[in-house]
Write a protein that holds these residues in place. Structure first.
Motif, PDB file in Angstrom:
ATOM      1  N   CYS A 163       0.927  -1.232  -0.160  1.00  0.00           N
ATOM      2  CA  CYS A 163       0.090   0.108  -0.137  1.00  0.00           C
ATOM      3  C   CYS A 163       0.674   1.318   0.025  1.00  0.00           C
ATOM      4  CB  CYS A 163      -0.804  -0.024   1.138  1.00  0.00           C
ATOM      5  SG  CYS A 163      -2.154  -1.447   1.332  1.00  0.00           S
ATOM      6  N   LEU A 164       2.054   1.236   0.685  1.00  0.00           N
ATOM      7  CA  LEU A 164       2.886   2.445   0.794  1.00  0.00           C
ATOM      8  C   LEU A 164       3.322   2.443  -0.877  1.00  0.00           C
ATOM      9  CD1 LEU A 164       4.915   1.386   3.876  1.00  0.00           C
ATOM     10  CD2 LEU A 164       2.964   3.001   3.679  1.00  0.00           C
ATOM     11  N   LEU A 165       3.868   1.564  -1.286  1.00  0.00           N
ATOM     12  CA  LEU A 165       4.439   1.755  -2.895  1.00  0.00           C
ATOM     13  C   LEU A 165       3.214   2.313  -3.601  1.00  0.00           C
ATOM     14  CD1 LEU A 165       6.246  -1.654  -3.252  1.00  0.00           C
ATOM     15  CD2 LEU A 165       7.160   0.725  -2.478  1.00  0.00           C
ATOM     16  N   ASP A 170      11.234   3.879   6.002  1.00  0.00           N
ATOM     17  CA  ASP A 170      11.518   5.254   4.972  1.00  0.00           C
ATOM     18  C   ASP A 170      10.146   5.520   4.236  1.00  0.00           C
ATOM     19  OD1 ASP A 170      13.776   5.768   6.414  1.00  0.00           O
ATOM     20  OD2 ASP A 170      15.239   4.787   4.863  1.00  0.00           O
ATOM     21  N   LEU A 171       9.765   4.286   3.504  1.00  0.00           N
ATOM     22  CA  LEU A 171       8.667   4.573   2.727  1.00  0.00           C
ATOM     23  C   LEU A 171       7.343   5.106   3.631  1.00  0.00           C
ATOM     24  CD1 LEU A 171       8.657   0.998   0.763  1.00  0.00           C
ATOM     25  CD2 LEU A 171       9.441   3.326  -0.174  1.00  0.00           C
ATOM     26  N   GLN A 172       7.238   4.504   4.706  1.00  0.00           N
ATOM     27  CA  GLN A 172       6.108   4.737   5.647  1.00  0.00           C
ATOM     28  C   GLN A 172       6.009   6.194   6.056  1.00  0.00           C
ATOM     29  OE1 GLN A 172       6.011   3.799   9.900  1.00  0.00           O
ATOM     30  NE2 GLN A 172       4.692   2.122   9.132  1.00  0.00           N
ATOM     31  N   GLN A 173       7.254   6.909   6.072  1.00  0.00           N
ATOM     32  CA  GLN A 173       7.568   8.464   6.533  1.00  0.00           C
ATOM     33  C   GLN A 173       7.001   9.045   5.393  1.00  0.00           C
ATOM     34  OE1 GLN A 173      11.146   9.406   8.189  1.00  0.00           O
ATOM     35  NE2 GLN A 173      10.993  11.568   8.053  1.00  0.00           N
ATOM     36  N   LYS A 174       7.653   8.548   4.070  1.00  0.00           N
ATOM     37  CA  LYS A 174       7.348   9.425   2.761  1.00  0.00           C
ATOM     38  C   LYS A 174       5.660   9.616   2.584  1.00  0.00           C
ATOM     39  CE  LYS A 174      11.629   8.567   0.795  1.00  0.00           C
ATOM     40  NZ  LYS A 174      12.435   7.871  -0.616  1.00  0.00           N
ATOM     41  N   VAL A 175       5.138   8.376   2.903  1.00  0.00           N
ATOM     42  CA  VAL A 175       3.677   8.307   2.518  1.00  0.00           C
ATOM     43  C   VAL A 175       2.967   9.215   3.411  1.00  0.00           C
ATOM     44  CG1 VAL A 175       1.682   6.984   2.820  1.00  0.00           C
ATOM     45  CG2 VAL A 175       3.594   5.972   1.425  1.00  0.00           C
ATOM     46  N   MET A 176       3.098   9.187   4.820  1.00  0.00           N
ATOM     47  CA  MET A 176       2.755  10.090   5.913  1.00  0.00           C
ATOM     48  C   MET A 176       2.866  11.269   5.705  1.00  0.00           C
ATOM     49  SD  MET A 176       0.895   7.445   6.796  1.00  0.00           S
ATOM     50  CE  MET A 176      -0.435   8.643   7.756  1.00  0.00           C
ATOM     51  N   GLU A 177       3.841  11.757   5.156  1.00  0.00           N
ATOM     52  CA  GLU A 177       4.096  13.407   4.968  1.00  0.00           C
ATOM     53  C   GLU A 177       3.437  13.734   3.887  1.00  0.00           C
ATOM     54  OE1 GLU A 177       8.430  13.315   4.182  1.00  0.00           O
ATOM     55  OE2 GLU A 177       9.034  13.373   6.449  1.00  0.00           O
ATOM     56  N   GLY A 178       3.023  12.828   2.947  1.00  0.00           N
ATOM     57  CA  GLY A 178       2.503  13.461   1.869  1.00  0.00           C
ATOM     58  C   GLY A 178       0.794  12.884   1.552  1.00  0.00           C
ATOM     59  N   ILE A 179       0.454  12.315   2.783  1.00  0.00           N
ATOM     60  CA  ILE A 179      -0.936  11.555   2.607  1.00  0.00           C
ATOM     61  C   ILE A 179      -2.048  12.573   2.501  1.00  0.00           C
ATOM     62  CG2 ILE A 179      -1.493  11.672   5.112  1.00  0.00           C
ATOM     63  CD1 ILE A 179      -2.068   8.683   2.640  1.00  0.00           C
TER      64      ILE A 179
END
Length: 275
Positions: free
Chosen positions: A117-119, A202-211
């Motif tokens: 889902c992150l991808l 790191d993927l998780q952080q990127k996703v939540m920063e731009g969700i």
């Protein structure tokens, strides 16, 4: 009906696995003989494998979609391959597959599980999927592993053993299941590999920063008995529709709770099929 292949060009320039995938981890596709205008790309999760997504893939095919289920680099082959692959390989695979399928179909949707889902969310910034189903998304992990510990393990080139044993109450649905369960458990699920785990964080952080900028109409499925991830107490964009699957575990698409499994699959297919 199932062809155990996808476009090999999707893997150009990505980590090349040293070992061959086990039978459960083979990429597969299901394509109608007549021209079909809509396709679905299905993405498995961290240390996962395409065989986890057989059931929704078959149901989506029966609903009229062409379906494609690629194996993420480093997964389903060996622990050494997993440690050598990186998040850039996983995300690039999704992006390459999306670019190819967008060029061949009028409509492309995506179904993803857990880290997949992150991808999917990150790839949607470049590829505007018609719809998305995000099953057990790894937006927030219940188990917190300190980054400093993971970085120390990575520097020392060590992994950590994890308790794991096969649970026959899960009804695995891929061909000849559960023939690969012990192999996958030995190579993947009984180890904490610091490199891939840090990449997932790191993927998780990127996703939540731009969700907040996420705009793809999405069905987000959570099992009420999920032991690995939990719903964040945050404001998610209105494009996300949430559905709680009563009694469902993290592994919704082959859950040992058969009612939860059936509900997760039917809601996924129904959401992607509705106008």
């Amino acid at each position: 009906m199932i062809e155990y292949s996808v476009n090999p060009l999707w893997y150009d320039g990505l980590y090349k696995d040293v070992h061959s995938p086990c039978s459960a981890a083979r990429s597969f596709s299901m394509v109608h003989k007549d021209n079909t205008k809509a396709a679905v790309l299905l993405i498995h999760g961290y240390a996962g494998y395409p065989g986890e997504l057989v059931s929704p893939a078959k149901e989506l095919f029966e609903a009229g979609f062409d379906v494609f289920v690629p194996r993420l680099p480093g997964m389903g082959t060996s622990g050494k391959d997993f440690s050598a692959s990186r998040a850039g390989d996983w995300l690039s695979l999704v992006e390459k597959a999306s670019a190819d399928l967008f060029g061949r179909y009028d409509s492309l949707s995506i179904v993803a599980h857990s880290m997949g889902c992150l991808l999917a969310v990150l790839a949607s910034a470049s590829y505007p999927y018609s719809k998305a189903v995000l099953a057990s998304p790894a937006f927030n992990l219940k188990a917190k592993v300190p980054r400093i510990l993971l970085k120390g393990m990575l520097k020392a080139k060590k992994d950590s053993p994890l308790p794991w044993k096969a649970d026959p109450s899960y009804k695995l649905l891929y061909e000849n299941a559960p023939c690969d369960d012990e192999f996958l458990g030995r190579e993947y699920w009984s180890h904490l590999y610091p490199g891939p785990f840090l990449d997932m964080l790191d993927l998780q952080q990127k996703v939540m920063e731009g969700i907040s900028d996420y705009r793809i109409p999405s069905l987000v499925l959570y099992g009420t008995c999920d032991e690995l991830v939990t719903i964040l107490d945050e404001d998610f964009p209105p494009s996300m529709r949430f559905s709680l699957i009563e009694g469902g575990s993290h592994y919704l698409y082959y859950d040992k709770n058969r009612q939860s499994y059936a509900k997760a699959v039917s809601e996924s297919v129904g959401f992607l099929s509705e106008g």
